[in-house]
Structure formats: structure tokens, C-alpha cells
Design an enzyme around this catalytic site. Structure first.
Site, short mmCIF file in Angstrom:
data_model
loop_
_atom_site.label_atom_id
_atom_site.label_comp_id
_atom_site.label_asym_id
_atom_site.label_seq_id
_atom_site.Cartn_x
_atom_site.Cartn_y
_atom_site.Cartn_z
N TYR A 14 0.83 -1.21 0.00
CA TYR A 14 0.00 0.00 0.00
C TYR A 14 0.86 1.26 0.00
CZ TYR A 14 -3.84 -3.16 1.34
OH TYR A 14 -4.77 -4.18 1.39
N SER A 57 -4.23 -13.29 3.11
CA SER A 57 -5.24 -12.61 2.32
C SER A 57 -5.33 -13.41 1.02
CB SER A 57 -4.85 -11.16 2.04
OG SER A 57 -5.82 -10.53 1.22
#
Length: 289
Positions: A65, A172
Site C-alpha cells: 500500500y 489474504s
């Protein structure tokens, strides 16, 4: 205020919604419907204060990110114990500094070897200015089962948990196979959920049986589900969007295996709407005391 719940079989208490922070640090090569600028420190701090006021204590970040981890480390100084931080390992993002709003610039790099994962967690500890991480997830490239069986990524993270670096680990995921393995072998699964898909219902059943922590991601399809219809009046769009959010929250919290859902926004009002709809969804499913 949002209620909290235990994350699976861990002793970590998390809010029923978490704040996703990809928009704190990355606006290149993302799949959102509209381009956006990264928020200022003041705006990011205000959003964190709003989240805390609404009862949110779970923050979702990742090395992929962009500068999200570094910014959180700076913004959460003196407040670390107020938050549960979920970060990831396995994917890094290289930003194109010559293009501020480029939607198709920048590049992701993946490395799932044990030494690389360990270095990633060490780097996250430094960036987030903390001596422990609450949750670390493998940021899958889509080859979930291969990563688990060949690269032994869950074993690597379990060793870091044993060493006291992290409190809980998981993945994830991007496949049902990977999600089902994680439900049995890891503390936490982060996955998408579509009640119309039998495979997703199978995951819910597995998580109900094995009881890992279950975090839902992309519940609005990276914002595309909420994109305005340019042919509709603004007021009608707003009502329609609120109805979609409310319906999604009711569907999500009808699944007893779900601990929390991650919401990504830079707007306090949007966050408040999500919290209000989540409370309605929780109440509808008898999950409010």
C-alpha cells in the site's frame, strides 16, 4: 459505537468494521473507479479520529500500500495500544514518482521466501514504529496453495508468532482452496464474500467449523458497487448507495463466521454511513447486545 468481537480463537478483540488504509499511501495501479490524491497528514489524522470515535480499532495496511505503513507509524505515535494493526508480507509496491495520479503506473513485486518474509515483517515493525504486530497476512499473488505447500509461508509466519513478533497470522487469499487450507492451519483468513457463490458459502461453513478469524475484504468491489449513476439525480444516487451498503452489511453479518469487514475510504461521512449501516446489519442478525 461499533461493538467488538474476538478474532477467531485468538485473544485479540477487534471492531466489527476495520479501516483499510491503501488510500493513505498508494494511488497508482489501483482498481478504484475514480482517481484520488493521497490525503494530507491532517486529513488522515482526522479520519483516524473519526474511526476511533465510531468504535473502530482495526486498521488494515500492507507494504504493497505504498507509504501507508510509514504514515500510520507517524500518525499513531502515542496511540499504538489503542489500535489493532493488520499488515501483510510477500508483496511490495514500487511507486512511479514521476506520475502523481497515474492509474496504471507503479509495479508490484512478490517474494515469498522465508528470508524475504522475515525482512518484510522487520521492515513493517520499523515503519509502524512498534515492537509487535497484531496480525500479519501473506499478501497472495493468487497461487495460494502453492505458497502454502511449496514456500511454507504459513510456517514462516507461525515461527514469527512463536518469536513474539506477531500475535496472529494468516493469508489474504484469492482462491477457495487457499482459504480452506488457511481456515484449518492459520489464525486468520482474509477473503472476499459473495453469497451467490457456492464456493464462498463453503468457506463460511469451513470457518464456522474451524473457527479462524475471518476478515472480509472488497465488500463493495473496490468501490465499483457504489459508483454513482451519472444519469441519476445526486439525491437518488445517495439513497441508492445507502441502500446497497445497508443490504451488504445485513448479508455479511448474517454469516456467523465473519468477525469484521474492511472499509476503505478517505471521507468521514462515508465512514459514518458504513458504521450506521453495519449497526443496522448487526441488529438485524441479533448481534447487538
Amino acid at each position: 459505537m461499533l461493538p467488538q468481537t474476538l478474532l477467531g480463537k485468538t485473544d485479540i478483540r477487534i471492531s466489527r468494521l476495520g479501516l483499510g488504509t491503501v488510500k493513505f499511501g498508494r494511488n497508482q495501479s489501483v482498481k478504484y473507479p475514480d482517481a484520488f490524491e493521497l490525503p494530507s497528514d491532517a486529513d488522515a489524522r482526522q479520519l483516524l479520529h473519526c474511526a476511533r470515535d465510531y468504535g473502530i480499532n482495526l486498521l488494515d495496511t500492507a507494504p504493497a500500500y505504498g507509504v501507508s505503513e510509514e504514515r500510520l507509524g507517524y500518525l499513531l505515535r502515542g496511540e499504538r495500544k489503542d489500535w489493532v494493526i493488520c499488515t501483510k508480507a510477500g508483496e511490495e509496491f514500487s511507486r512511479d514518482y514521476n506520475n502523481d495520479l497515474g492509474q496504471n503506473t507503479g509495479k508490484s513485486n512478490f517474494d515469498f521466501e522465508a528470508t524475504a518474509l522475515r525482512k518484510s515483517v522487520e521492515r513493517s515493525l520499523r515503519r509502524l514504529r512498534t515492537d509487535y504486530l497484531d496480525i500479519v497476512l501473506i499478501h497472495s499473488d493468487g497461487n495460494d496453495a502453492h505458497l502454502i505447500h511449496h514456500h511454507q509461508v504459513l510456517h514462516t509466519l507461525s515461527e514469527l508468532r512463536r518469536a513474539g513478533w506477531i500475535r496472529a497470522f494468516g493469508m489474504s487469499t484469492k482462491t477457495l482452496e487457499g482459504s480452506l487450507i488457511c481456515a484449518e492451519q492459520a489464525d486468520v483468513v482474509m477473503a472476499t464474500f459473495d453469497p451467490a457463490q457456492e464456493s464462498d458459502l463453503a468457506l463460511m461453513q469451513s470457518c464456522s467449523t474451524h473457527k479462524p478469524g475471518l476478515l472480509l475484504k472488497k465488500i463493495f468491489n473496490s468501490g465499483h458497487l457504489l459508483a454513482d449513476d451519472p444519469l441519476c439525480p445526486k439525491e437518488k444516487n445517495s439513497k441508492s448507495i445507502n441502500a446497497i451498503i445497508e443490504q451488504q452489511m445485513a448479508v455479511i453479518f448474517a454469516q456467523s463466521a465473519v468477525n469484521s469487514a474492511i472499509i476503505g475510504t478517505l471521507n468521514c461521512q462515508h465512514l459514518r454511513t458504513n458504521v450506521q449501516c453495519a449497526l443496522l446489519g448487526l441488529a438485524e442478525n441479533g448481534l447487538l447486545a
